[in-house]
Design a protein around this motif. Structure first.
Motif, PDB file in Angstrom:
ATOM      1  N   PRO A  59       0.824  -1.220   0.000  1.00 32.21           N
ATOM      2  CA  PRO A  59       0.000   0.000   0.000  1.00 32.21           C
ATOM      3  C   PRO A  59       0.856   1.267   0.000  1.00 32.21           C
ATOM      4  CG  PRO A  59      -0.903  -1.621   1.527  1.00 32.21           C
ATOM      5  CD  PRO A  59       0.414  -2.176   1.048  1.00 32.21           C
ATOM      6  N   GLN A  60       1.994   1.222   0.697  1.00 35.65           N
ATOM      7  CA  GLN A  60       2.870   2.405   0.716  1.00 35.65           C
ATOM      8  C   GLN A  60       3.463   2.679  -0.670  1.00 35.65           C
ATOM      9  OE1 GLN A  60       3.385   4.448   3.551  1.00 35.65           O
ATOM     10  NE2 GLN A  60       4.158   5.776   1.911  1.00 35.65           N
ATOM     11  N   HIS A  61       3.863   1.604  -1.364  1.00 36.86           N
ATOM     12  CA  HIS A  61       4.379   1.779  -2.733  1.00 36.86           C
ATOM     13  C   HIS A  61       3.322   2.433  -3.616  1.00 36.86           C
ATOM     14  CE1 HIS A  61       7.294  -1.711  -1.815  1.00 36.86           C
ATOM     15  NE2 HIS A  61       8.022  -0.633  -2.002  1.00 36.86           N
ATOM     16  N   ALA A  62       2.094   1.958  -3.485  1.00 33.56           N
ATOM     17  CA  ALA A  62       1.011   2.512  -4.311  1.00 33.56           C
ATOM     18  C   ALA A  62       0.791   3.989  -3.991  1.00 33.56           C
ATOM     19  CB  ALA A  62      -0.282   1.721  -4.079  1.00 33.56           C
ATOM     20  N   GLN A  63       0.825   4.301  -2.724  1.00 34.59           N
ATOM     21  CA  GLN A  63       0.597   5.700  -2.337  1.00 34.59           C
ATOM     22  C   GLN A  63       1.732   6.604  -2.850  1.00 34.59           C
ATOM     23  OE1 GLN A  63       0.657   7.358   1.909  1.00 34.59           O
ATOM     24  NE2 GLN A  63      -1.466   6.762   1.597  1.00 34.59           N
ATOM     25  N   ASP A  64       2.965   6.142  -2.696  1.00 29.89           N
ATOM     26  CA  ASP A  64       4.115   6.938  -3.179  1.00 29.89           C
ATOM     27  C   ASP A  64       4.010   7.155  -4.689  1.00 29.89           C
ATOM     28  OD1 ASP A  64       5.078   6.934  -0.617  1.00 29.89           O
ATOM     29  OD2 ASP A  64       6.598   5.379  -0.970  1.00 29.89           O
ATOM     30  N   LEU A  65       3.652   6.106  -5.395  1.00 24.65           N
ATOM     31  CA  LEU A  65       3.539   6.201  -6.852  1.00 24.65           C
ATOM     32  C   LEU A  65       2.420   7.165  -7.249  1.00 24.65           C
ATOM     33  CD1 LEU A  65       4.145   5.297  -9.754  1.00 24.65           C
ATOM     34  CD2 LEU A  65       2.635   3.329  -9.371  1.00 24.65           C
ATOM     35  N   GLY A  66       1.264   6.994  -6.637  1.00 23.99           N
ATOM     36  CA  GLY A  66       0.125   7.853  -6.975  1.00 23.99           C
ATOM     37  C   GLY A  66       0.435   9.324  -6.718  1.00 23.99           C
ATOM     38  N   LEU A  96       3.417  10.810  -6.580  1.00 21.22           N
ATOM     39  CA  LEU A  96       4.438  11.343  -7.498  1.00 21.22           C
ATOM     40  C   LEU A  96       3.843  11.605  -8.884  1.00 21.22           C
ATOM     41  CD1 LEU A  96       7.431  12.113  -7.655  1.00 21.22           C
ATOM     42  CD2 LEU A  96       7.902   9.804  -8.492  1.00 21.22           C
ATOM     43  N   ALA A  97       3.028  10.669  -9.342  1.00 23.44           N
ATOM     44  CA  ALA A  97       2.408  10.846 -10.665  1.00 23.44           C
ATOM     45  C   ALA A  97       1.486  12.069 -10.665  1.00 23.44           C
ATOM     46  CB  ALA A  97       1.641   9.589 -11.050  1.00 23.44           C
ATOM     47  N   ARG A  98       0.758  12.249  -9.588  1.00 23.38           N
ATOM     48  CA  ARG A  98      -0.150  13.405  -9.515  1.00 23.38           C
ATOM     49  C   ARG A  98       0.646  14.705  -9.587  1.00 23.38           C
ATOM     50  NH1 ARG A  98      -3.526  13.960  -4.164  1.00 23.38           N
ATOM     51  NH2 ARG A  98      -1.447  14.458  -3.446  1.00 23.38           N
ATOM     52  N   ARG A  99       1.765  14.712  -8.910  1.00 28.02           N
ATOM     53  CA  ARG A  99       2.604  15.917  -8.892  1.00 28.02           C
ATOM     54  C   ARG A  99       3.010  16.345 -10.303  1.00 28.02           C
ATOM     55  NH1 ARG A  99       8.033  16.245  -5.212  1.00 28.02           N
ATOM     56  NH2 ARG A  99       8.962  18.069  -6.176  1.00 28.02           N
TER      57      ARG A  99
END
Ligand code: SF4
Length: 340
Positions: free
Chosen positions: A264-271, A273-276
């Motif tokens: 879940p942490q990987h998914a949150q970090d990815l989401g 960064l992509a949003r940024r």
């Protein structure tokens, strides 16, 4: 050394043409012929006078490579193994869909980056490919059906062979040849921060794909060793510069490895960064044909991860698999299914 004819622009060819005593317009004519007809030998180049054709045929090799193996998938994907003059080999893959014909090209023989999930990285880098050797991968398949899109996602790190890749991009776009729009060309990098900036200066219309695979340094350094040289923080700076310059949407490629980067942490970090960056995320379930320690996730795990990425603000799609029955893995192709 044999000239790299398929890596020559019309201007480069004009030297040859003028030295042979032909009028200057013949250079462009020759370039157009090479790119539209893909002759393998000068004997086939009927736009040249017969005597010169025979002379050059005896003196030079024209096509830089020959196909030594070919696999065709039920879905139309074709993987070709090309062998070049020095015996080195690289793969290219043709991916046809109803509206597109995408070619995945290699930029190097092998790869120095050594991602833990990639077959090409297992053997290290043997050499850079010349521009003509990159072009030949495209033209080889262009015969079958006109090529509409190019992705630099085969073996090699394209930004480690920057000059040849840049030259190939420009040759692909030359209106006397294929005239391919830069927007139909994607360069995928594992994160050579300095060259990302340079690509933004040199070819701002080309689409950039970052092979991210983890948005935190601890995980990414394990999966993509290059992260120890240019880590996520360096990449963020480079991407900011790039985005400011080009103002175009980039893509993050993310191979889903059940054992490594799907918490879940990987998914949150990815989401986040992509949003940024307003980046689109391609989620690519790992293809287990490759001999690496990693495991392919279940479909439920893939969907859960995609939902967690979306919840963190990332826009992601899950790529389907092309050429699975032929093991269409040119380096990372089996991981990246790049017909988007
Ligand atoms: S995934 Fe790309 S950068 Fe990584 S080892 Fe394979 S070819 Fe090289």
């Amino acid at each position: 050394m044999n000239p790299d004819f398929y890596g020559c622009s019309p201007v480069d060819l004009s030297t040859w043409v003028e030295d042979a005593g032909l009028p200057a317009f013949r250079a462009k004519q020759l370039f157009t012929y090479l790119h539209s007809q893909q002759p393998e030998r000068f004997a086939e180049v009927t736009v040249l006078p017969k005597a010169l054709r025979e002379q050059w045929d005896a003196a030079f090799r024209l096509a830089p490579g020959t196909e030594v193996e070919r696999q065709e998938s039920r879905d139309g994907t074709v993987k070709s193994l090309l062998e070049f003059a020095d015996g080195k080999r690289a793969e290219c893959v043709s991916i046809p869909t109803a509206s597109r014909h995408t070619i995945c090209v290699s930029s190097q023989v092998g790869c120095a980056v050594g991602c833990t999930f990639c077959a090409s990285g297992l053997r290290g880098v043997e050499r850079d490919l010349q521009a003509g050797e990159i072009m030949w991968q495209v033209l080889h398949h262009h015969r079958r059906r006109p090529v509409t899109h190019i992705v630099f996602m085969g073996s090699g790190e394209p930004l480690f062979n920057y000059e040849a890749v840049l030259r190939a991009i420009r040759l692909l776009g030359d209106p006397a040849g294929m005239g391919l729009s830069r927007r139909r060309i994607t360069v995928s990098t594992s994160g050579v921060a300095e060259r990302i900036r340079q690509l933004g200066d040199d070819e701002p219309q080309v689409t950039l794909a970052l092979s991210l695979h983890a948005a935190d340094n601890a995980t990414r350094s394990q999966l993509v060793p290059l992260n120890r040289r240019w880590n996520v923080d360096h990449l963020i700076e480079a991407l900011q510069d790039y985005a400011t310059k080009v103002g175009r949407r980039m893509t993050f490629e993310y191979v889903l490895l059940a054992d490594a980067n799907m918490s879940p942490q990987h998914a949150q970090d990815l989401g986040r960064l992509a949003r940024r960056f307003g980046a689109h995320i391609n989620l690519i379930p790992f293809n287990p044909v490759i001999q690496t320690p990693h495991q392919r996730p279940s479909w439920d795990e893939v969907e859960d991860f995609a939902a967690a990425v979306a919840a963190a603000g990332g826009h992601a799609t899950i790529r389907g698999q092309r050429g699975a029955d032929i093991d269409a893995a040119c380096g990372q192709l089996a991981l990246k299914h790049a017909d988007g």
